[in-house]
Design a protein around this motif. Structure first.
Motif, PDB file in Angstrom:
ATOM      1  N   LYS A   1       0.919   9.585  -5.602  1.00  0.00           N
ATOM      2  CA  LYS A   1       1.356  10.961  -5.320  1.00  0.00           C
ATOM      3  C   LYS A   1       2.337  11.438  -6.385  1.00  0.00           C
ATOM      4  N   ALA A   2       3.194  10.544  -6.851  1.00  0.00           N
ATOM      5  CA  ALA A   2       4.162  10.905  -7.897  1.00  0.00           C
ATOM      6  C   ALA A   2       3.425  11.239  -9.212  1.00  0.00           C
ATOM      7  N   LEU A   3       2.390  10.466  -9.509  1.00  0.00           N
ATOM      8  CA  LEU A   3       1.617  10.714 -10.729  1.00  0.00           C
ATOM      9  C   LEU A   3       0.810  12.001 -10.631  1.00  0.00           C
ATOM     10  N   LEU A   4       0.268  12.280  -9.435  1.00  0.00           N
ATOM     11  CA  LEU A   4      -0.505  13.501  -9.234  1.00  0.00           C
ATOM     12  C   LEU A   4       0.444  14.689  -9.078  1.00  0.00           C
TER      13      LEU A   4
ATOM     14  N   ASN B   1       0.792  -1.224   0.000  1.00  0.00           N
ATOM     15  CA  ASN B   1       0.000   0.000   0.000  1.00  0.00           C
ATOM     16  C   ASN B   1       0.833   1.288   0.000  1.00  0.00           C
ATOM     17  N   PRO B   2       1.859   1.423   0.848  1.00  0.00           N
ATOM     18  CA  PRO B   2       2.660   2.652   0.824  1.00  0.00           C
ATOM     19  C   PRO B   2       3.312   2.887  -0.531  1.00  0.00           C
ATOM     20  N   ILE B   3       3.714   1.805  -1.203  1.00  0.00           N
ATOM     21  CA  ILE B   3       4.330   1.937  -2.524  1.00  0.00           C
ATOM     22  C   ILE B   3       3.306   2.485  -3.506  1.00  0.00           C
ATOM     23  N   ILE B   4       2.083   1.939  -3.443  1.00  0.00           N
ATOM     24  CA  ILE B   4       1.004   2.415  -4.319  1.00  0.00           C
ATOM     25  C   ILE B   4       0.700   3.882  -4.025  1.00  0.00           C
ATOM     26  N   MET B   5       0.671   4.221  -2.742  1.00  0.00           N
ATOM     27  CA  MET B   5       0.404   5.611  -2.353  1.00  0.00           C
ATOM     28  C   MET B   5       1.484   6.542  -2.915  1.00  0.00           C
ATOM     29  N   LYS B   6       2.727   6.128  -2.824  1.00  0.00           N
ATOM     30  CA  LYS B   6       3.832   6.954  -3.363  1.00  0.00           C
ATOM     31  C   LYS B   6       3.718   7.106  -4.859  1.00  0.00           C
TER      32      LYS B   6
END
Length: 50
Positions: free
Chosen positions: A47-50, A39-44
């Motif tokens: 955020k990187a894409l946004l 999950n933290p990897i997906i969150m990062k």
């Protein structure tokens, strides 16, 4: 004598069921841990894409 053997078999079967249930719990817990790691990897990434 047969009654004793059946009691032992019954107890072994119940113990086996407990072990299987415990195994399922461990697998579920393992999946939760994996999800928490991913999950933290997906969150990062989000955020990187946004």
């Amino acid at each position: 004598m047969y009654m004793v053997i059946w009691r032992i078999i019954d107890l072994l079967v119940r113990f086996d069921h407990l072990l299987v249930s415990f195994g399922h719990l461990l697998v579920s817990f393992d999946h939760l841990l994996v999800n928490f790691e991913i999950n933290p990897i997906i969150m990062k990434l989000c955020k990187a894409l946004l």
